[in-house]
Design a protein around this motif. Sequence first.
Motif, mmCIF file in Angstrom:
data_model
loop_
_atom_site.group_PDB
_atom_site.id
_atom_site.type_symbol
_atom_site.label_atom_id
_atom_site.label_comp_id
_atom_site.label_asym_id
_atom_site.label_seq_id
_atom_site.Cartn_x
_atom_site.Cartn_y
_atom_site.Cartn_z
ATOM 1 N N SER A 210 0.839 -1.196 0.000
ATOM 2 C CA SER A 210 0.000 0.000 0.000
ATOM 3 C C SER A 210 0.879 1.253 0.000
ATOM 4 C CB SER A 210 -0.915 -0.003 1.228
ATOM 5 O OG SER A 210 -0.151 0.191 2.414
ATOM 6 N N LEU A 211 0.237 2.399 0.181
ATOM 7 C CA LEU A 211 0.966 3.665 0.247
ATOM 8 C C LEU A 211 1.658 3.874 1.588
ATOM 9 C CD1 LEU A 211 -1.663 6.029 -1.456
ATOM 10 C CD2 LEU A 211 0.435 5.103 -2.470
ATOM 11 N N LEU A 212 1.402 2.999 2.543
ATOM 12 C CA LEU A 212 2.028 3.119 3.860
ATOM 13 C C LEU A 212 3.497 2.701 3.798
ATOM 14 C CD1 LEU A 212 -0.816 1.520 5.984
ATOM 15 C CD2 LEU A 212 -0.186 3.944 5.978
ATOM 16 N N ASN A 213 4.327 3.464 4.483
ATOM 17 C CA ASN A 213 5.734 3.091 4.648
ATOM 18 C C ASN A 213 5.836 2.292 5.948
ATOM 19 O OD1 ASN A 213 8.514 2.966 5.188
ATOM 20 N ND2 ASN A 213 8.900 4.879 4.090
ATOM 21 N N ILE A 214 5.718 0.974 5.827
ATOM 22 C CA ILE A 214 5.636 0.119 7.006
ATOM 23 C C ILE A 214 6.901 0.222 7.848
ATOM 24 C CG2 ILE A 214 5.293 -2.222 7.845
ATOM 25 C CD1 ILE A 214 2.835 -1.089 6.495
ATOM 26 N N GLU A 215 8.056 0.234 7.218
ATOM 27 C CA GLU A 215 9.301 0.283 7.972
ATOM 28 C C GLU A 215 9.431 1.596 8.741
ATOM 29 O OE1 GLU A 215 11.347 -2.215 8.527
ATOM 30 O OE2 GLU A 215 9.905 -3.386 7.357
ATOM 31 N N GLU A 216 8.977 2.678 8.141
ATOM 32 C CA GLU A 216 9.021 3.966 8.842
ATOM 33 C C GLU A 216 8.075 3.964 10.033
ATOM 34 O OE1 GLU A 216 7.901 8.651 8.004
ATOM 35 O OE2 GLU A 216 8.525 7.380 6.326
ATOM 36 N N ILE A 217 6.893 3.372 9.854
ATOM 37 C CA ILE A 217 5.941 3.288 10.961
ATOM 38 C C ILE A 217 6.510 2.438 12.081
ATOM 39 C CG2 ILE A 217 3.656 2.401 11.627
ATOM 40 C CD1 ILE A 217 2.710 3.189 8.795
ATOM 41 N N LYS A 218 7.137 1.338 11.736
ATOM 42 C CA LYS A 218 7.758 0.484 12.750
ATOM 43 C C LYS A 218 8.820 1.237 13.541
ATOM 44 C CE LYS A 218 7.130 -4.059 10.579
ATOM 45 N NZ LYS A 218 7.827 -5.209 9.958
ATOM 46 N N SER A 219 9.564 2.083 12.854
ATOM 47 C CA SER A 219 10.641 2.810 13.533
ATOM 48 C C SER A 219 10.119 3.963 14.376
ATOM 49 C CB SER A 219 11.644 3.345 12.502
ATOM 50 O OG SER A 219 11.077 4.373 11.715
ATOM 51 N N GLN A 220 8.926 4.460 14.062
ATOM 52 C CA GLN A 220 8.373 5.620 14.763
ATOM 53 C C GLN A 220 7.618 5.254 16.025
ATOM 54 O OE1 GLN A 220 5.968 7.670 11.891
ATOM 55 N NE2 GLN A 220 7.587 9.104 11.371
ATOM 56 N N PHE A 221 6.930 4.113 15.996
ATOM 57 C CA PHE A 221 5.998 3.806 17.075
ATOM 58 C C PHE A 221 6.469 2.624 17.907
ATOM 59 C CE2 PHE A 221 3.360 5.950 13.914
ATOM 60 C CZ PHE A 221 2.703 6.877 14.702
ATOM 61 N N PHE A 222 6.255 2.730 19.183
ATOM 62 C CA PHE A 222 6.506 1.603 20.078
ATOM 63 C C PHE A 222 5.538 1.698 21.242
ATOM 64 C CE2 PHE A 222 8.748 4.990 22.092
ATOM 65 C CZ PHE A 222 8.855 4.680 23.429
ATOM 66 N N CYS A 223 5.424 0.629 22.003
ATOM 67 C CA CYS A 223 4.443 0.582 23.082
ATOM 68 C C CYS A 223 5.064 0.982 24.412
ATOM 69 C CB CYS A 223 3.851 -0.814 23.191
ATOM 70 S SG CYS A 223 2.668 -1.142 21.885
ATOM 71 N N GLU A 224 4.331 1.811 25.115
ATOM 72 C CA GLU A 224 4.767 2.234 26.439
ATOM 73 C C GLU A 224 3.510 2.455 27.264
ATOM 74 O OE1 GLU A 224 6.354 6.393 27.554
ATOM 75 O OE2 GLU A 224 8.126 5.193 27.113
ATOM 76 N N ASP A 225 3.325 1.642 28.299
ATOM 77 C CA ASP A 225 2.116 1.722 29.138
ATOM 78 C C ASP A 225 0.847 1.546 28.318
ATOM 79 O OD1 ASP A 225 3.727 2.220 31.352
ATOM 80 O OD2 ASP A 225 3.674 4.393 31.006
ATOM 81 N N ASN A 226 0.921 0.639 27.317
ATOM 82 C CA ASN A 226 -0.241 0.291 26.505
ATOM 83 C C ASN A 226 -0.817 1.462 25.716
ATOM 84 O OD1 ASN A 226 -0.275 -2.431 27.188
ATOM 85 N ND2 ASN A 226 -1.385 -2.007 29.083
ATOM 86 N N THR A 227 -0.003 2.448 25.401
ATOM 87 C CA THR A 227 -0.465 3.545 24.553
ATOM 88 C C THR A 227 0.548 3.745 23.432
ATOM 89 O OG1 THR A 227 0.675 5.210 25.895
ATOM 90 C CG2 THR A 227 -1.626 4.713 26.449
#
Length: 232
Positions: A210-227
Amino acid sequence: MNTIKTIDLWTEQNENHIECFSGAFVDGFENGNVPFDTYKVVKNGNCIITCNRDDLNISNKHNAIIFYKNNIPVRLMVINQHTDIDKCIGMALSQQFNDTTLNEIYTRLSIKRCDIDLEEQPIYNNSNKEDEIDVGSCDRPSLLNCMLEGCYTQSNTDYGKSNSDSNYCFIPDISIHYDFTTDTEQFKIEHHCAFLNTNMTRIIPLQENSLLNIEEIKSQFFCEDNTISKRR
């Protein structure tokens, strides 16, 4: 046969889920846009949905609506077996939009409907239909931002916000596949990561191809206190 690997994909959670129909039929019409010019109702088919986690219940779907622009599929809605499709479409088209009804807009724009019955015997998976999770498949960055705020649509609507826990955690190892063959096309939509809300009532799987950059999203987001948190 045309194989489609990414599309604006809608999944009906429960039978006669009016919010899902209303959102799918109205999304994209703002600012004079015309997102599609034809839609096809497909009955008695088999959209096979597989997931690598047993605690995420997503049942196979046995009806669908495909929306086309210039004969190209641009939106796919997969629908439960016992949903009253005609009633739900009627309710979706009766909604108010820009001081008129959506049905009047469809008539003015000559948006046509066609129907096909695939006459297939239903195939079921092992999901618990009573505990079905709400799936908001995502294929583009602008839609992802809206979905993370609890909305089904990219347009400015409240559809999806009535019962949404919008505290999401990014899960990199969720795999969800949709496989659906109609009379003219084969949809093979793959997701290999997702945002999952904390009470496990809604999931936003991200489409490969798709148009999503999956690798960039993976590098940007992580879980902390379930948010959701962004890396700094």
